[in-house]
Design an enzyme around this catalytic site. Structure first.
Site, PDB file in Angstrom:
ATOM      1  N   HIS A 101       0.849  -1.295  -0.214  1.00 60.70           N
ATOM      2  CA  HIS A 101       0.126  -0.220   0.004  1.00 60.70           C
ATOM      3  C   HIS A 101       0.977   1.270  -0.006  1.00 60.70           C
ATOM      4  CE1 HIS A 101      -2.818   2.931   0.803  1.00 60.70           C
ATOM      5  NE2 HIS A 101      -2.392   3.109   2.071  1.00 60.70           N
ATOM      6  N   HIS A 103       0.876   5.900  -0.861  1.00 66.11           N
ATOM      7  CA  HIS A 103      -0.031   6.955  -1.230  1.00 66.11           C
ATOM      8  C   HIS A 103       0.756   7.722  -2.461  1.00 66.11           C
ATOM      9  CE1 HIS A 103      -1.671   7.094   3.218  1.00 66.11           C
ATOM     10  NE2 HIS A 103      -2.327   5.935   2.533  1.00 66.11           N
ATOM     11  N   ASP A 126       1.997  -4.131 -20.743  1.00 70.97           N
ATOM     12  CA  ASP A 126       3.007  -5.105 -20.337  1.00 70.97           C
ATOM     13  C   ASP A 126       2.489  -5.593 -19.072  1.00 70.97           C
ATOM     14  OD1 ASP A 126       4.421  -4.952 -22.793  1.00 70.97           O
ATOM     15  OD2 ASP A 126       5.981  -3.872 -22.172  1.00 70.97           O
ATOM     16  N   HIS A 166      -8.103   7.590  -1.453  1.00 77.56           N
ATOM     17  CA  HIS A 166      -7.268   6.880  -0.552  1.00 77.56           C
ATOM     18  C   HIS A 166      -5.638   6.650  -1.241  1.00 77.56           C
ATOM     19  CE1 HIS A 166      -6.427   3.551   2.623  1.00 77.56           C
ATOM     20  NE2 HIS A 166      -5.415   4.270   2.433  1.00 77.56           N
ATOM     21  N   TYR A 220       9.121 -12.177 -22.075  1.00 80.68           N
ATOM     22  CA  TYR A 220      10.265 -11.212 -21.599  1.00 80.68           C
ATOM     23  C   TYR A 220      10.933 -11.760 -20.308  1.00 80.68           C
ATOM     24  CZ  TYR A 220      12.041  -6.998 -19.696  1.00 80.68           C
ATOM     25  OH  TYR A 220      12.851  -5.920 -19.272  1.00 80.68           O
TER      26      TYR A 220
END
Length: 230
Positions: A101, A103, A126, A166, A220
């Protein structure tokens, strides 16, 4: 606790502590915000960042081990305030081995607008296989954020979701893959913002997005040789 599990937890504590350094390296977090967690393979456990600890002070010994209900199993600190969200993702998506997580500025700006990031770049095709979706608004502390993450990403190729008002949550087969997705999400969001400032971005054909995603995910990079080629 068995010696094998103890060794496994030590390794994950080291890995999760180290990966938090990537969040600061790429400028994805400010102060003590953001977190990385990793599922303990074969166990209903995860390792996650402690709440409110400065990034410079993060170390393997202060990572927290929780069960998949978010309850502390081992550690001297309170776990991240996003622990319930991470735990919900692990319970609902057994293929996920890492959750992140942040910001990060550009991606969170899209989240504040309540807008997904359309796919106008080969790099986005991709890594994300199309748009980076927007998820619902949910308050911090319970598992509502986790429910929103799962509902948005279930059946979606993107490993990232922009939770409205958020920030960014990403998933991966392990914690490193989830960190990579967070880095790439911010890079894509920045370029998308600059593109919008310059004018209307050019569309990409869905078939081209599919072809790029297939190639990147399956061709790749370095691949282990098949037994027949030895």
């Amino acid at each position: 606790m068995s010696a094998e599990l103890g060794q496994q937890l030590r390794g994950l504590r080291e890995s999760v502590a180290r990966l938090h350094g990537e969040l600061t390296r790429y400028g994805l977090v400010a102060w003590t915000s953001g977190n990385v967690s990793a599922r303990v393979p074969g166990q209903d456990l995860m390792v996650i960042k402690p709440s409110g600890i400065d990034y410079d002070d993060l170390a393997p010994e202060n990572m927290v081990v929780c069960d998949l209900d978010g309850l502390v199993v081992e550690g001297d600190f309170a776990p991240s305030s996003d622990t319930a969200a991470h735990a919900y993702v692990y319970r609902a998506m057994p293929e996920v081995g890492g959750v992140v997580h942040t910001h990060s500025g550009y991606a969170t700006a899209w989240a504040a607008r309540g807008e997904s990031i359309p796919c106008h770049l080969t790099a986005q095709a991709d890594e994300f296989g199309g748009e980076i979706p927007i998820g619902p608004f949910a308050l911090i502390g319970g598992d509502d954020i986790g429910k929103g993450i799962v509902a948005t990403l279930a059946g979606h190729r993107s490993p990232a979701v922009l939770m409205r008002n958020h920030g960014v949550f990403t998933i991966g087969r392990d914690a490193r893959a989830a960190v990579k997705a967070a880095v790439m999400c911010e890079d894509i969001a920045r370029t998308a913002h600059l593109t919008r400032a310059l004018g209307e971005p050019l569309p990409m054909a869905p078939a081209d997005i599919d072809a790029l995603y297939e190639r990147y995910q399956n061709v790749y990079g370095q691949r282990s040789p098949s037994p027949a080629s030895h």
